[in-house]
Design a protein around this motif. Structure first.
Motif, PDB file in Angstrom:
ATOM      1  N   ASP A 168       0.855  -1.180   0.000  1.00  0.00           N
ATOM      2  CA  ASP A 168       0.000   0.000   0.000  1.00  0.00           C
ATOM      3  C   ASP A 168       0.891   1.229   0.000  1.00  0.00           C
ATOM      4  N   ILE A 169       0.436   2.266  -0.684  1.00  0.00           N
ATOM      5  CA  ILE A 169       1.136   3.548  -0.623  1.00  0.00           C
ATOM      6  C   ILE A 169       0.609   4.286   0.594  1.00  0.00           C
ATOM      7  N   SER A 170       1.502   4.627   1.496  1.00  0.00           N
ATOM      8  CA  SER A 170       1.100   5.199   2.776  1.00  0.00           C
ATOM      9  C   SER A 170       0.628   6.627   2.606  1.00  0.00           C
ATOM     10  N   ALA A 171      -0.704   6.840   2.851  1.00  0.00           N
ATOM     11  CA  ALA A 171      -1.294   8.179   2.885  1.00  0.00           C
ATOM     12  C   ALA A 171      -0.893   9.018   1.682  1.00  0.00           C
ATOM     13  N   ASP A 172      -1.022   8.437   0.469  1.00  0.00           N
ATOM     14  CA  ASP A 172      -0.522   9.134  -0.714  1.00  0.00           C
ATOM     15  C   ASP A 172      -1.188  10.484  -0.921  1.00  0.00           C
ATOM     16  N   CYS A 173      -2.487  10.585  -0.621  1.00  0.00           N
ATOM     17  CA  CYS A 173      -3.170  11.853  -0.843  1.00  0.00           C
ATOM     18  C   CYS A 173      -2.654  12.943   0.082  1.00  0.00           C
ATOM     19  N   ASP A 174      -2.202  12.556   1.279  1.00  0.00           N
ATOM     20  CA  ASP A 174      -1.809  13.550   2.263  1.00  0.00           C
ATOM     21  C   ASP A 174      -0.331  13.909   2.211  1.00  0.00           C
ATOM     22  N   THR A 175       0.476  13.166   1.461  1.00  0.00           N
ATOM     23  CA  THR A 175       1.911  13.404   1.491  1.00  0.00           C
ATOM     24  C   THR A 175       2.480  13.888   0.166  1.00  0.00           C
ATOM     25  N   MET A 176       1.661  14.012  -0.856  1.00  0.00           N
ATOM     26  CA  MET A 176       2.189  14.448  -2.147  1.00  0.00           C
ATOM     27  C   MET A 176       2.672  15.902  -2.059  1.00  0.00           C
ATOM     28  N   PRO A 177       3.937  16.173  -2.337  1.00  0.00           N
ATOM     29  CA  PRO A 177       4.404  17.565  -2.354  1.00  0.00           C
ATOM     30  C   PRO A 177       3.682  18.359  -3.441  1.00  0.00           C
ATOM     31  N   HIS A 178       3.227  19.548  -3.091  1.00  0.00           N
ATOM     32  CA  HIS A 178       2.457  20.345  -4.049  1.00  0.00           C
ATOM     33  C   HIS A 178       3.263  20.707  -5.285  1.00  0.00           C
ATOM     34  N   ASP A 179       4.547  21.018  -5.109  1.00  0.00           N
ATOM     35  CA  ASP A 179       5.326  21.447  -6.269  1.00  0.00           C
ATOM     36  C   ASP A 179       5.458  20.310  -7.281  1.00  0.00           C
ATOM     37  N   ARG A 180       5.699  19.092  -6.800  1.00  0.00           N
ATOM     38  CA  ARG A 180       5.827  17.965  -7.729  1.00  0.00           C
ATOM     39  C   ARG A 180       4.494  17.638  -8.382  1.00  0.00           C
ATOM     40  N   LEU A 181       3.426  17.748  -7.618  1.00  0.00           N
ATOM     41  CA  LEU A 181       2.118  17.471  -8.190  1.00  0.00           C
ATOM     42  C   LEU A 181       1.780  18.490  -9.270  1.00  0.00           C
ATOM     43  N   MET A 182       2.060  19.758  -9.023  1.00  0.00           N
ATOM     44  CA  MET A 182       1.772  20.787 -10.016  1.00  0.00           C
ATOM     45  C   MET A 182       2.645  20.619 -11.260  1.00  0.00           C
ATOM     46  N   GLN A 183       3.871  20.151 -11.081  1.00  0.00           N
ATOM     47  CA  GLN A 183       4.729  19.885 -12.238  1.00  0.00           C
ATOM     48  C   GLN A 183       4.129  18.775 -13.096  1.00  0.00           C
ATOM     49  N   THR A 184       3.558  17.777 -12.446  1.00  0.00           N
ATOM     50  CA  THR A 184       2.942  16.678 -13.187  1.00  0.00           C
ATOM     51  C   THR A 184       1.703  17.157 -13.926  1.00  0.00           C
ATOM     52  N   VAL A 185       0.878  17.963 -13.266  1.00  0.00           N
ATOM     53  CA  VAL A 185      -0.306  18.512 -13.923  1.00  0.00           C
ATOM     54  C   VAL A 185       0.104  19.374 -15.116  1.00  0.00           C
ATOM     55  N   ALA A 186       1.178  20.138 -14.949  1.00  0.00           N
ATOM     56  CA  ALA A 186       1.624  21.036 -16.013  1.00  0.00           C
ATOM     57  C   ALA A 186       2.169  20.292 -17.232  1.00  0.00           C
ATOM     58  N   GLN A 187       2.422  19.002 -17.112  1.00  0.00           N
ATOM     59  CA  GLN A 187       2.853  18.236 -18.277  1.00  0.00           C
ATOM     60  C   GLN A 187       1.740  18.115 -19.308  1.00  0.00           C
ATOM     61  N   ARG A 188       0.501  18.307 -18.887  1.00  0.00           N
ATOM     62  CA  ARG A 188      -0.625  18.235 -19.809  1.00  0.00           C
ATOM     63  C   ARG A 188      -1.426  19.534 -19.879  1.00  0.00           C
ATOM     64  N   VAL A 189      -1.183  20.459 -18.964  1.00  0.00           N
ATOM     65  CA  VAL A 189      -1.972  21.697 -18.915  1.00  0.00           C
ATOM     66  C   VAL A 189      -1.027  22.891 -18.882  1.00  0.00           C
ATOM     67  N   VAL A 190      -1.182  23.781 -19.857  1.00  0.00           N
ATOM     68  CA  VAL A 190      -0.396  25.001 -19.880  1.00  0.00           C
ATOM     69  C   VAL A 190      -1.259  26.221 -19.588  1.00  0.00           C
ATOM     70  N   ASP A 191      -2.567  26.023 -19.549  1.00  0.00           N
ATOM     71  CA  ASP A 191      -3.520  27.094 -19.260  1.00  0.00           C
ATOM     72  C   ASP A 191      -3.268  27.628 -17.847  1.00  0.00           C
ATOM     73  N   GLY A 192      -2.821  28.873 -17.762  1.00  0.00           N
ATOM     74  CA  GLY A 192      -2.466  29.457 -16.476  1.00  0.00           C
ATOM     75  C   GLY A 192      -3.631  29.537 -15.510  1.00  0.00           C
ATOM     76  N   ALA A 193      -4.814  29.870 -16.021  1.00  0.00           N
ATOM     77  CA  ALA A 193      -5.974  29.998 -15.146  1.00  0.00           C
ATOM     78  C   ALA A 193      -6.360  28.652 -14.543  1.00  0.00           C
ATOM     79  N   MET A 194      -6.299  27.578 -15.346  1.00  0.00           N
ATOM     80  CA  MET A 194      -6.632  26.253 -14.825  1.00  0.00           C
ATOM     81  C   MET A 194      -5.578  25.783 -13.828  1.00  0.00           C
TER      82      MET A 194
END
Length: 430
Positions: A168-194
């Motif tokens: 099991d991944i321990s508490a994955d929702c609560d431990t994801m660093p925001h900067d890394r998560l946003m970098q992953t989202v930005a791999q598919r989204v360049v829209d600044g407002a979104m």
């Protein structure tokens, strides 16, 4: 009036986003924010969120109260705030749900209006990331279910992959660093407002009564309980799946990684020591950790393991499924809770039990028939004792349940269905 079925225009938009992302691995969406406040998308998001129900957020406002103030007014307000980029999520109420192992699972409950906006954003983001998700990821995805993951495990076994890393991944929702998560989202989204909207969801202050009720801004994680949280969690953990699949053709790793949300198994034809070391290294880089009490390496021909509420066991040269012990305890605890009330009629008791039995039975429908028969016996026992308490009898009313009377005469649902009513995919049961 919005319906739960996705309207054609929205479905066409989602299909176009998915096909573009699937066709072009480097595609990044650059014009999403104007679609997020489209009236039809907001109306559909409202209908979906209302249907899901749930407890109110920190403001205490329910959907009934929102309807009283005017659904159209709310959607117009949200549309204007999103259009002018003045929308700001409210705080998230943190609650704690008891876990069977004695711990607690923290949940974050946004306000109703924020759930609507999250649902609208999810309609647009999900198709983009669906194009990237590996086939053996099954949790919180459209047209995927836990039974598909069980099928994948069976297929791996039939291919000779008997060695298992069960984790099991321990508490994955609560431990994801925001900067890394946003970098992953930005791999598919360049829209600044979104991107800004997603960041605001992550930065929404949390109100925890155990912490004095003071709003606190998180620096990592997306609270479980939010509409968009499962998608963001999958986006982050998807990097684990993708890296594994990229190493397969090069011969660096062998096997099959089957994941459902934060629970996964890696099946391999030989002892996967190299894969175990690789998992530890990669998950550390991603800011994720394996649950120390729920991670094992085993030869599944000699040792059973539990995954998705099912015990997987090698019996007579093939895979056999049973209900995992923890899942049995959860089922029995729920049945005990429902049969403790004495101020209700027999018909009302059966009407309360039947939906739960149908739902739980559908999930565990592939397990051994003997286990399901034991659950039928447990229900009989609980109802005989409930009837005695209700009517002041000193002993359980076994006559109430003898010869399966409640099922034959009053429609109480069975756990162990007769052969004619068993689902077609009960191939595991023995």
């Amino acid at each position: 009036m919005a319906t739960l079925e996705t309207p054609t225009r929205i479905r066409d938009l989602q299909g176009a986003l998915y096909l573009r992302a699937k066709k072009e691995p480097q595609f990044r969406a650059y014009a999403l924010d104007d679609k997020g406040y489209r009236p039809d998308i907001l109306a559909h998001a409202y209908a979906l969120t209302k249907a899901n129900g749930g407890a109110p957020g920190p403001d205490g406002v329910t959907f009934d109260e929102m309807e009283a103030d005017g659904r159209t007014v709310l959607l117009e307000e949200l549309r204007e705030e999103l259009k002018t980029q003045t929308y700001r999520p409210g705080p998230v109420r943190r609650v704690y749900i008891p876990k069977r192992n004695g711990g607690e699972r923290p949940l974050g409950i946004p306000t109703m209006r924020d759930r609507v906006v999250q649902a609208a954003a999810k309609r647009l983001l999900e198709p983009l990331f669906e194009a990237d998700v590996e086939p053996d990821s099954y949790g919180f995805r459209p047209r995927r279910a836990a039974h598909d993951a069980l099928d994948a495990i069976r297929e791996a076994w039939e291919a000779g992959m008997y060695w298992v890393i069960d984790a099991d991944i321990s508490a994955d929702c609560d431990t994801m660093p925001h900067d890394r998560l946003m970098q992953t989202v930005a791999q598919r989204v360049v829209d600044g407002a979104m991107l800004a909207l997603v960041k605001r969801f992550l930065d929404a202050p949390i109100i925890d009564e155990r912490d004095g009720g003071r709003p606190r801004r998180p620096t990592q994680g997306t609270p479980q309980g939010g509409v968009i949280s499962p998608l963001l969690s999958n986006v982050s953990v998807h990097l684990l799946d993708r890296n594994f699949c990229r190493r397969m053709p090069r011969g660096e790793l062998r096997g099959r990684l089957v994941r459902y949300a934060d629970e996964f198994v890696l099946l391999a034809p030989r002892r996967p020591d190299r894969a175990s070391a690789w998992l530890h290294e990669l998950m550390t880089k991603l800011g994720l950790t394996r649950h120390p009490e729920k991670t094992r390496v085993l030869d599944a021909r000699r040792e059973a393991f539990a995954c998705l509420g099912h015990t997987h066991r090698w019996r007579f040269g093939r895979l056999s499924l049973d209900i995992a012990p923890k899942a049995v305890r959860r089922i029995r605890d729920e049945l005990r809770q429902k049969t403790r009330r004495t101020g209700t009629s027999r018909d009302a008791m059966i009407a309360d039990l039947n939906p739960y039995i149908r739902g739980a039975r559908h999930y565990v429908r592939r397990v051994r028939r003997r286990t399901l028969s034991h659950l039928d016996g447990f229900v009989n026992q609980r109802l005989a004792r409930w009837w005695a308490r209700t009517h002041g009898y000193r002993r359980p009313a076994w006559s109430l349940v003898s010869r399966d009377a409640l099922r034959q005469r009053y429609g109480l649902e069975r756990w162990n269905l007769p052969a004619a009513r068993r689902p077609a995919d009960s191939r595991f049961a023995r």
